[in-house]
Design a protein around this motif. Structure first.
Motif, PDB file in Angstrom:
ATOM      1  N   ILE A   1       0.684   8.502   4.132  1.00 31.04           N
ATOM      2  CA  ILE A   1       1.463   7.444   4.786  1.00 31.04           C
ATOM      3  C   ILE A   1       1.580   7.705   6.291  1.00 31.04           C
ATOM      4  O   ILE A   1       1.457   6.785   7.104  1.00 31.04           O
ATOM      5  CB  ILE A   1       2.852   7.328   4.140  1.00 31.04           C
ATOM      6  CG1 ILE A   1       2.719   6.774   2.715  1.00 31.04           C
ATOM      7  CG2 ILE A   1       3.765   6.424   4.970  1.00 31.04           C
ATOM      8  CD1 ILE A   1       3.967   6.888   1.889  1.00 31.04           C
ATOM      9  N   ALA A   2       1.800   8.966   6.673  1.00 32.04           N
ATOM     10  CA  ALA A   2       1.925   9.297   8.096  1.00 32.04           C
ATOM     11  C   ALA A   2       0.644   8.961   8.850  1.00 32.04           C
ATOM     12  O   ALA A   2       0.686   8.406   9.959  1.00 32.04           O
ATOM     13  CB  ALA A   2       2.266  10.775   8.262  1.00 32.04           C
ATOM     14  N   LYS A   3      -0.512   9.283   8.266  1.00 34.24           N
ATOM     15  CA  LYS A   3      -1.790   8.979   8.917  1.00 34.24           C
ATOM     16  C   LYS A   3      -2.014   7.472   8.985  1.00 34.24           C
ATOM     17  O   LYS A   3      -2.531   6.953   9.987  1.00 34.24           O
ATOM     18  CB  LYS A   3      -2.934   9.658   8.168  1.00 34.24           C
ATOM     19  CG  LYS A   3      -2.938  11.170   8.295  1.00 34.24           C
ATOM     20  CD  LYS A   3      -3.975  11.803   7.384  1.00 34.24           C
ATOM     21  CE  LYS A   3      -3.904  13.326   7.456  1.00 34.24           C
ATOM     22  NZ  LYS A   3      -4.815  13.975   6.480  1.00 34.24           N
ATOM     23  N   THR A   4      -1.613   6.777   7.935  1.00 33.81           N
ATOM     24  CA  THR A   4      -1.766   5.321   7.924  1.00 33.81           C
ATOM     25  C   THR A   4      -0.883   4.689   8.992  1.00 33.81           C
ATOM     26  O   THR A   4      -1.311   3.775   9.715  1.00 33.81           O
ATOM     27  CB  THR A   4      -1.411   4.750   6.537  1.00 33.81           C
ATOM     28  OG1 THR A   4      -2.204   5.385   5.540  1.00 33.81           O
ATOM     29  CG2 THR A   4      -1.640   3.249   6.499  1.00 33.81           C
TER      30      THR A   4
ATOM     31  N   TYR B   1       0.840  -1.207   0.000  1.00 33.47           N
ATOM     32  CA  TYR B   1       0.000   0.000   0.000  1.00 33.47           C
ATOM     33  C   TYR B   1       0.871   1.251   0.000  1.00 33.47           C
ATOM     34  O   TYR B   1       0.597   2.207  -0.744  1.00 33.47           O
ATOM     35  CB  TYR B   1      -0.901  -0.028   1.232  1.00 33.47           C
ATOM     36  CG  TYR B   1      -1.804   1.179   1.359  1.00 33.47           C
ATOM     37  CD1 TYR B   1      -2.804   1.421   0.424  1.00 33.47           C
ATOM     38  CD2 TYR B   1      -1.664   2.065   2.425  1.00 33.47           C
ATOM     39  CE1 TYR B   1      -3.643   2.527   0.543  1.00 33.47           C
ATOM     40  CE2 TYR B   1      -2.495   3.171   2.551  1.00 33.47           C
ATOM     41  CZ  TYR B   1      -3.486   3.400   1.607  1.00 33.47           C
ATOM     42  OH  TYR B   1      -4.315   4.494   1.733  1.00 33.47           O
ATOM     43  N   LYS B   2       1.911   1.270   0.792  1.00 35.66           N
ATOM     44  CA  LYS B   2       2.822   2.415   0.855  1.00 35.66           C
ATOM     45  C   LYS B   2       3.452   2.673  -0.516  1.00 35.66           C
ATOM     46  O   LYS B   2       3.538   3.815  -0.978  1.00 35.66           O
ATOM     47  CB  LYS B   2       3.908   2.152   1.902  1.00 35.66           C
ATOM     48  CG  LYS B   2       4.937   3.275   2.054  1.00 35.66           C
ATOM     49  CD  LYS B   2       5.857   2.947   3.235  1.00 35.66           C
ATOM     50  CE  LYS B   2       6.908   4.030   3.435  1.00 35.66           C
ATOM     51  NZ  LYS B   2       7.941   4.022   2.396  1.00 35.66           N
ATOM     52  N   ALA B   3       3.878   1.590  -1.178  1.00 36.17           N
ATOM     53  CA  ALA B   3       4.489   1.739  -2.511  1.00 36.17           C
ATOM     54  C   ALA B   3       3.478   2.301  -3.507  1.00 36.17           C
ATOM     55  O   ALA B   3       3.820   3.145  -4.352  1.00 36.17           O
ATOM     56  CB  ALA B   3       5.018   0.390  -2.987  1.00 36.17           C
ATOM     57  N   TRP B   4       2.230   1.854  -3.423  1.00 37.84           N
ATOM     58  CA  TRP B   4       1.197   2.352  -4.324  1.00 37.84           C
ATOM     59  C   TRP B   4       0.919   3.829  -4.070  1.00 37.84           C
ATOM     60  O   TRP B   4       0.780   4.611  -5.021  1.00 37.84           O
ATOM     61  CB  TRP B   4      -0.086   1.530  -4.138  1.00 37.84           C
ATOM     62  CG  TRP B   4      -1.189   1.968  -5.052  1.00 37.84           C
ATOM     63  CD1 TRP B   4      -1.336   1.661  -6.374  1.00 37.84           C
ATOM     64  CD2 TRP B   4      -2.295   2.813  -4.707  1.00 37.84           C
ATOM     65  NE1 TRP B   4      -2.471   2.255  -6.884  1.00 37.84           N
ATOM     66  CE2 TRP B   4      -3.077   2.970  -5.878  1.00 37.84           C
ATOM     67  CE3 TRP B   4      -2.695   3.440  -3.539  1.00 37.84           C
ATOM     68  CZ2 TRP B   4      -4.236   3.728  -5.899  1.00 37.84           C
ATOM     69  CZ3 TRP B   4      -3.855   4.196  -3.549  1.00 37.84           C
ATOM     70  CH2 TRP B   4      -4.613   4.346  -4.718  1.00 37.84           C
TER      71      TRP B   4
ATOM     72  N   TYR C   1      -8.034   8.723  11.699  1.00 35.72           N
ATOM     73  CA  TYR C   1      -7.284   7.470  11.651  1.00 35.72           C
ATOM     74  C   TYR C   1      -8.160   6.279  11.265  1.00 35.72           C
ATOM     75  O   TYR C   1      -7.658   5.308  10.700  1.00 35.72           O
ATOM     76  CB  TYR C   1      -6.556   7.254  12.971  1.00 35.72           C
ATOM     77  CG  TYR C   1      -5.541   8.348  13.205  1.00 35.72           C
ATOM     78  CD1 TYR C   1      -4.510   8.565  12.292  1.00 35.72           C
ATOM     79  CD2 TYR C   1      -5.648   9.227  14.293  1.00 35.72           C
ATOM     80  CE1 TYR C   1      -3.594   9.589  12.462  1.00 35.72           C
ATOM     81  CE2 TYR C   1      -4.737  10.259  14.470  1.00 35.72           C
ATOM     82  CZ  TYR C   1      -3.717  10.437  13.550  1.00 35.72           C
ATOM     83  OH  TYR C   1      -2.816  11.459  13.707  1.00 35.72           O
ATOM     84  N   ARG C   2      -9.474   6.372  11.533  1.00 36.57           N
ATOM     85  CA  ARG C   2     -10.391   5.363  10.976  1.00 36.57           C
ATOM     86  C   ARG C   2     -10.370   5.448   9.449  1.00 36.57           C
ATOM     87  O   ARG C   2     -10.323   4.434   8.750  1.00 36.57           O
ATOM     88  CB  ARG C   2     -11.822   5.617  11.453  1.00 36.57           C
ATOM     89  CG  ARG C   2     -12.153   5.134  12.839  1.00 36.57           C
ATOM     90  CD  ARG C   2     -13.653   5.165  13.058  1.00 36.57           C
ATOM     91  NE  ARG C   2     -13.972   5.034  14.465  1.00 36.57           N
ATOM     92  CZ  ARG C   2     -14.388   6.031  15.237  1.00 36.57           C
ATOM     93  NH1 ARG C   2     -14.544   7.243  14.711  1.00 36.57           N
ATOM     94  NH2 ARG C   2     -14.661   5.824  16.512  1.00 36.57           N
ATOM     95  N   SER C   3     -10.439   6.690   8.951  1.00 40.96           N
ATOM     96  CA  SER C   3     -10.461   6.899   7.502  1.00 40.96           C
ATOM     97  C   SER C   3      -9.169   6.409   6.856  1.00 40.96           C
ATOM     98  O   SER C   3      -9.208   5.775   5.788  1.00 40.96           O
ATOM     99  CB  SER C   3     -10.676   8.384   7.201  1.00 40.96           C
ATOM    100  OG  SER C   3     -10.621   8.633   5.813  1.00 40.96           O
ATOM    101  N   ALA C   4      -8.028   6.684   7.512  1.00 38.57           N
ATOM    102  CA  ALA C   4      -6.743   6.254   6.952  1.00 38.57           C
ATOM    103  C   ALA C   4      -6.676   4.739   6.852  1.00 38.57           C
ATOM    104  O   ALA C   4      -6.227   4.186   5.830  1.00 38.57           O
ATOM    105  CB  ALA C   4      -5.597   6.780   7.819  1.00 38.57           C
ATOM    106  N   LEU C   5      -7.140   4.053   7.899  1.00 41.91           N
ATOM    107  CA  LEU C   5      -7.135   2.587   7.872  1.00 41.91           C
ATOM    108  C   LEU C   5      -8.127   2.067   6.846  1.00 41.91           C
ATOM    109  O   LEU C   5      -7.834   1.115   6.111  1.00 41.91           O
ATOM    110  CB  LEU C   5      -7.457   2.044   9.264  1.00 41.91           C
ATOM    111  CG  LEU C   5      -7.484   0.516   9.398  1.00 41.91           C
ATOM    112  CD1 LEU C   5      -6.131  -0.081   9.028  1.00 41.91           C
ATOM    113  CD2 LEU C   5      -7.889   0.116  10.818  1.00 41.91           C
TER     114      LEU C   5
ATOM    115  N   GLU D   1       4.463  15.288  -1.259  1.00 41.67           N
ATOM    116  CA  GLU D   1       3.913  15.811  -0.012  1.00 41.67           C
ATOM    117  C   GLU D   1       2.587  15.142   0.339  1.00 41.67           C
ATOM    118  O   GLU D   1       2.330  14.826   1.506  1.00 41.67           O
ATOM    119  CB  GLU D   1       3.746  17.330  -0.094  1.00 41.67           C
ATOM    120  CG  GLU D   1       5.060  18.085  -0.106  1.00 41.67           C
ATOM    121  CD  GLU D   1       5.940  17.738   1.091  1.00 41.67           C
ATOM    122  OE1 GLU D   1       5.407  17.740   2.233  1.00 41.67           O
ATOM    123  OE2 GLU D   1       7.135  17.465   0.907  1.00 41.67           O
ATOM    124  N   LYS D   2       1.744  14.952  -0.662  1.00 44.98           N
ATOM    125  CA  LYS D   2       0.466  14.277  -0.427  1.00 44.98           C
ATOM    126  C   LYS D   2       0.689  12.842   0.020  1.00 44.98           C
ATOM    127  O   LYS D   2       0.041  12.349   0.957  1.00 44.98           O
ATOM    128  CB  LYS D   2      -0.368  14.311  -1.708  1.00 44.98           C
ATOM    129  CG  LYS D   2      -1.699  13.569  -1.621  1.00 44.98           C
ATOM    130  CD  LYS D   2      -2.654  14.241  -0.673  1.00 44.98           C
ATOM    131  CE  LYS D   2      -4.036  13.601  -0.753  1.00 44.98           C
ATOM    132  NZ  LYS D   2      -4.999  14.195   0.197  1.00 44.98           N
TER     133      LYS D   2
END
Length: 274
Positions: free
Chosen positions: A36-39, A19-22, A107-111, A30-31
């Motif tokens: 990634i930070a929120k995830t 997921y991080k690579a995608w 953080y719910r949204s990020a997950l 920056e986006k």
């Protein structure tokens, strides 16, 4: 469309790396960093503690703790992916009012975004859904990893501290009465590295400033107020262990005894040439 052979998607760490690579491929730098930070926070701080990763109630996770979280996910099967949202809610409950409703939504949204992406991949149905049939969320307690995840790593120990720890170990097995055997010496050295790691990672003491005198200052030998500060530090550390490591009483006793041994050594080292 899948981007990895499903045989390689076997742990939550595999899922996260994909997921991080995608994200890094799909978005501007920056986006991507923001997503990634929120995830990472949504996973490492607010989900993994359900499975046994240390719960950190206060302060942000350090870079080292993030790395420990990634290693921890390597031990969790991909079949747990379908239960991550449920696990996250249970961790939120442990935080109580420390996490606002707005932060929970973030953080719910990020997950959820990570999980939605996973469900769109070719490997999800066979790697996740098939292996998750008739299963429930599994709490995993990797005690050796969890108990001392915070201790100083070899590369973090300065030459001065290394020399001091060597002298401390020598004192334990040759000078103090009664002597400690080698295995006990190793255990208490590890406990001391735990205290020093906590002082660095949680209390913010720089690696270059770490010393046994951070634990027991020389002044505490002859000054009652300074001695009371050592007692307060020990109590703070033990409470942190209870909260973040779920420390058993036997584990806490070892940690407390390490404070006593450091105090003995500081007294010995200070007075040996007087």
């Amino acid at each position: 469309m899948g981007i990895l052979n499903l045989r390689k998607v076997v742990t939550l760490a595999d899922f996260y790396r994909l997921y991080k690579a995608w994200i890094e491929y799909q978005f501007e730098e920056e986006k991507a960093k923001s997503i990634i930070a929120k995830t990472q926070t949504g996973l490492f701080r607010y989900t993994l503690p359900y499975y046994g990763f240390p719960l950190k109630l206060n302060g942000n996770l350090s870079f080292s703790e993030m790395n420990e979280g990634l290693k921890f996910m390597e031990e969790i099967s991909i079949n747990q992916a379908v239960y991550l949202s449920e696990a996250q809610e249970q961790v939120f409950d442990k935080f109580g009012d420390r996490v606002s409703s707005a932060s929970r939504r973030v953080y719910r949204s990020a997950l959820k975004q990570m999980l939605d992406w996973g469900r769109s991949q070719d490997w999800w149905k066979q790697s996740v859904e098939t292996s998750s049939n008739s299963r429930t969320p599994t709490m995993l307690i990797f005690k050796k990893r969890v108990e001392h995840w915070h201790k100083l790593k070899p590369q973090e120990i300065s030459s001065d501290l290394s020399q001091q720890l060597g002298s401390f170990s020598t004192y334990l097995v040759t000078q103090r009465q009664p002597y400690l055997n080698d295995s006990s010496c190793i255990r208490y050295r590890r406990e001391v590295l735990g205290v020093l790691g906590w002082m660095h990672r949680v209390k913010g003491v720089a690696l270059t400033d770490l010393s046994l005198t951070n634990i027991v200052p020389v002044a505490s030998i002859h000054n009652w107020d300074a001695a009371k500060e050592v007692v307060a530090l020990a109590e703070e550390y033990l409470e942190w262990m209870r909260t973040n490591l779920g420390g058993k009483e036997s584990t806490l006793r070892f940690a407390l005894q390490a404070f006593f041994y450091v105090a003995e050594y500081i007294h010995y080292d200070y007075t040996k040439n007087i």
